[in-house]
Write a protein that holds these residues in place. Structure first.
Motif, mmCIF file in Angstrom:
data_model
loop_
_atom_site.group_PDB
_atom_site.id
_atom_site.type_symbol
_atom_site.label_atom_id
_atom_site.label_comp_id
_atom_site.label_asym_id
_atom_site.label_seq_id
_atom_site.Cartn_x
_atom_site.Cartn_y
_atom_site.Cartn_z
ATOM 1 N N TYR A 228 0.821 -1.203 0.000
ATOM 2 C CA TYR A 228 0.000 0.000 0.000
ATOM 3 C C TYR A 228 0.861 1.263 0.000
ATOM 4 C CZ TYR A 228 -3.206 3.628 1.433
ATOM 5 O OH TYR A 228 -3.928 4.796 1.483
ATOM 6 N N ILE A 229 1.904 1.249 0.811
ATOM 7 C CA ILE A 229 2.786 2.419 0.893
ATOM 8 C C ILE A 229 3.434 2.689 -0.462
ATOM 9 C CG2 ILE A 229 4.930 3.306 1.886
ATOM 10 C CD1 ILE A 229 2.564 3.468 3.792
ATOM 11 N N TRP A 230 3.961 1.656 -1.105
ATOM 12 C CA TRP A 230 4.667 1.860 -2.367
ATOM 13 C C TRP A 230 3.725 2.261 -3.500
ATOM 14 C CZ3 TRP A 230 9.479 2.995 -2.760
ATOM 15 C CH2 TRP A 230 10.392 2.525 -1.821
ATOM 16 N N ILE A 231 2.511 1.700 -3.513
ATOM 17 C CA ILE A 231 1.538 2.113 -4.525
ATOM 18 C C ILE A 231 1.119 3.559 -4.297
ATOM 19 C CG2 ILE A 231 -0.808 1.762 -5.361
ATOM 20 C CD1 ILE A 231 1.167 -0.222 -6.490
ATOM 21 N N SER A 232 0.964 3.949 -3.031
ATOM 22 C CA SER A 232 0.605 5.332 -2.727
ATOM 23 C C SER A 232 1.714 6.292 -3.150
ATOM 24 C CB SER A 232 0.331 5.484 -1.226
ATOM 25 O OG SER A 232 -0.785 4.718 -0.834
ATOM 26 N N ILE A 233 2.965 5.886 -2.928
ATOM 27 C CA ILE A 233 4.097 6.702 -3.381
ATOM 28 C C ILE A 233 4.073 6.839 -4.898
ATOM 29 C CG2 ILE A 233 6.617 6.740 -3.615
ATOM 30 C CD1 ILE A 233 6.761 5.525 -0.804
ATOM 31 N N GLY A 234 3.825 5.728 -5.585
ATOM 32 C CA GLY A 234 3.748 5.776 -7.044
ATOM 33 C C GLY A 234 2.606 6.627 -7.543
ATOM 34 N N ASN A 235 1.465 6.576 -6.850
ATOM 35 C CA ASN A 235 0.318 7.380 -7.232
ATOM 36 C C ASN A 235 0.616 8.871 -7.096
ATOM 37 O OD1 ASN A 235 -2.693 8.391 -5.679
ATOM 38 N ND2 ASN A 235 -2.475 8.042 -7.859
ATOM 39 N N GLY A 236 1.273 9.251 -5.994
ATOM 40 C CA GLY A 236 1.658 10.651 -5.828
ATOM 41 C C GLY A 236 2.641 11.097 -6.890
ATOM 42 N N ALA A 237 3.532 10.184 -7.294
ATOM 43 C CA ALA A 237 4.533 10.523 -8.312
ATOM 44 C C ALA A 237 3.894 10.750 -9.674
ATOM 45 C CB ALA A 237 5.584 9.416 -8.390
ATOM 46 N N THR A 238 3.010 9.840 -10.091
ATOM 47 C CA THR A 238 2.380 9.999 -11.409
ATOM 48 C C THR A 238 1.454 11.217 -11.428
ATOM 49 O OG1 THR A 238 0.603 8.445 -10.784
ATOM 50 C CG2 THR A 238 2.528 7.542 -11.944
ATOM 51 N N LEU B 120 -8.284 0.647 -5.092
ATOM 52 C CA LEU B 120 -8.622 -0.676 -4.561
ATOM 53 C C LEU B 120 -7.888 -0.960 -3.249
ATOM 54 C CD1 LEU B 120 -8.585 -2.701 -7.911
ATOM 55 C CD2 LEU B 120 -10.596 -1.925 -6.622
ATOM 56 N N LEU B 121 -6.595 -0.646 -3.206
ATOM 57 C CA LEU B 121 -5.817 -0.881 -1.990
ATOM 58 C C LEU B 121 -6.235 0.065 -0.864
ATOM 59 C CD1 LEU B 121 -2.236 -1.462 -3.448
ATOM 60 C CD2 LEU B 121 -3.824 -3.178 -2.574
ATOM 61 N N SER B 122 -6.552 1.305 -1.207
ATOM 62 C CA SER B 122 -6.986 2.266 -0.189
ATOM 63 C C SER B 122 -8.287 1.825 0.457
ATOM 64 C CB SER B 122 -7.154 3.652 -0.808
ATOM 65 O OG SER B 122 -5.922 4.158 -1.273
ATOM 66 N N SER B 123 -9.201 1.309 -0.339
ATOM 67 C CA SER B 123 -10.461 0.821 0.196
ATOM 68 C C SER B 123 -10.223 -0.283 1.222
ATOM 69 C CB SER B 123 -11.351 0.310 -0.940
ATOM 70 O OG SER B 123 -12.571 -0.197 -0.445
ATOM 71 N N ARG B 124 -9.300 -1.183 0.910
ATOM 72 C CA ARG B 124 -8.964 -2.267 1.829
ATOM 73 C C ARG B 124 -8.328 -1.736 3.120
ATOM 74 N NH1 ARG B 124 -9.766 -7.191 4.009
ATOM 75 N NH2 ARG B 124 -7.814 -8.277 4.497
ATOM 76 N N ALA B 125 -7.365 -0.825 2.989
ATOM 77 C CA ALA B 125 -6.680 -0.285 4.164
ATOM 78 C C ALA B 125 -7.639 0.474 5.073
ATOM 79 C CB ALA B 125 -5.536 0.629 3.725
#
Length: 421
Positions: free
Chosen positions: A29-39, A198-203
């Motif tokens: 979740y952390i790494w996907i969130s980092i990637g989302n902020g980057a894009t 999807l991952l945020s909903s789970r977290a």
């Protein structure tokens, strides 16, 4: 004794995720969130760069930055009174889906019909609204995944990686812009937003079990700062100033390439790459010196401003000079942005307070582009990008010097914080 109950609250949040999910899920979740902020940051860079390089209207840059900033400005007017009632976590997932929809639509239509300023402005309004709303929720979720005793170091490291990724991504987007395949980046961003939703909903589901109980106990945790606390106000004023004058690389890079390096598009990518390298160095320095966040924040603002001013110094090797100056400014940006993000994410023990502070810093960060847009548009109307660099550099230096003077007030107030109500 009351103050320690907040630690129990934070630990309960983190242990809830561990019990129901796994440490592996947290890392993903952390790494996907980092990637989302980057894009997301790369999308804003592309929209600004396209306005400079593809639009024929001289006011296109100002219009583009205004479109990116108006949603944040509107939210800024509401957040002071409504943030304590607004559930940023609930809005996180919905806003990610909205980001994905706007990015995929703009990417496909641009691929078919080419760049159009009007569609870019509409996309920017929708996309900026979604990204502004979801930022506070994402950052508070990431913070609450960790118990309080390790939260500051964890958030400092995450912020360093995140800010580094947010500057690497625009460099890659600049390469896509130079090669002519920039539309693909918007489609890529849509895919990342879907995965993040999807991952945020789970977290959020995993954290909400304990969060409902913890929100009811927040009033029992003892003294906590508020948005009216002197040190918080000083931080927000200094942060707003450096955002207005210093965080404009998405516009500075194409302007410098066009006016100082005689116009090849690939120079914008090189300037951003140099700035990125410096920002990575600055972010690493903050992660290693998390006990000196205020010093990193103030000193970084000064260094950022000096780097921008040095852009206009004449040189026989102008390309090398600008790349070095961009590197120096990048180090200052990395120091300032990483320190300020970590301060906002770890300040105080109240989850509600941290969420409101994160919301304000996120909104100020975006809304500041509206003021920057006016400065840039005015200087371009006068035919001088040099004036823009001087004003932005001097403003950043002034913000850093003010932050240095405010450090004594911050420190004295922190030493005098009461342990109870």
């Amino acid at each position: 004794m009351r103050k320690s109950s907040a630690s129990t609250t934070s630990t309960a949040n983190a242990s809830s995720l561990t019990n129901h999910g796994s440490v592996a899920f947290r890392r993903v979740y952390i790494w996907i969130s980092i990637g989302n902020g980057a894009t997301t940051q790369a999308v804003f860079f592309l929209l600004a760069g396209l306005a400079v390089l593809r639009a024929e209207d001289p006011q296109a840059v100002g219009l583009q930055l205004a479109a990116q900033s108006l949603p944040a400005l509107a939210l800024l007017l509401l957040v002071g009174s409504a943030a304590s009632k607004f559930n940023f976590r609930s809005a996180l997932v919905l806003s990610l889906w909205l980001q994905a929809a706007s990015a995929i639509i703009f990417g496909i239509t641009s691929l078919v019909f080419g760049y159009n300023l009007v569609s870019a402005l509409i996309m920017s309004l929708v996309y900026a609204t979604a990204s502004t709303v979801q930022a506070p929720g994402r950052r508070t979720v990431m913070a609450d995944l960790y118990p309080e005793e390790v939260r500051r170091r964890a958030i400092s490291s995450i912020t360093a990686y995140s800010n580094g990724a947010r500057l690497v991504a625009p460099a890659a987007a600049g390469f896509a812009l130079a090669t002519g395949y920039w539309q693909v980046w918007f489609i890529l961003d849509a895919v990342v937003c879907v995965v993040a939703a999807l991952l945020s909903s789970r977290a959020i589901k995993l954290l909400n079990i304990s969060q409902k109980e913890n929100l009811g106990k927040e009033g029992e945790t003892g003294w906590s700062p508020t948005l009216n606390t002197r040190s918080v106000r000083a931080f927000l004023v200094a942060f707003a100033a450096v955002c207005v004058f210093g965080f404009n690389i998405q516009v500075i890079a194409p302007l410098a390439a066009r006016d100082l390096l005689n116009g090849a598009e690939e120079y914008a990518g090189l300037i951003v790459s140099s700035h990125t390298l410096g920002s990575l160095l600055g972010a690493v320095l903050v992660a290693r010196a998390d006990r000196h966040l205020r010093g990193c924040y103030a000193g970084g603002s000064v260094l950022l401003g000096l780097g921008l001013i040095a852009f206009v110094i004449p040189s026989n090797a102008m390309e090398t000079m600008i790349l070095v100056c961009s590197l120096i400014a990048g180090v200052g940006r990395g120091l300032t942005l990483t320190a300020s993000s970590t301060m906002a994410s770890t300040w105080g023990e109240s989850t509600v307070f941290r969420e409101r502070l994160i919301a304000l810093t996120s909104i100020i960060f975006t809304a500041s582009n509206l003021v920057s847009a006016g400065i840039i548009s005015m200087s371009l109307a006068l035919g001088s990008s040099t004036l823009t660099l001087w004003v932005c550099g001097a403003g950043s230096v002034a913000a850093g010097l003010c932050a240095m003077m405010m450090r004594s007030k911050w420190d004295s107030e922190n030493r005098s914080e009461p342990s109870g109500p």
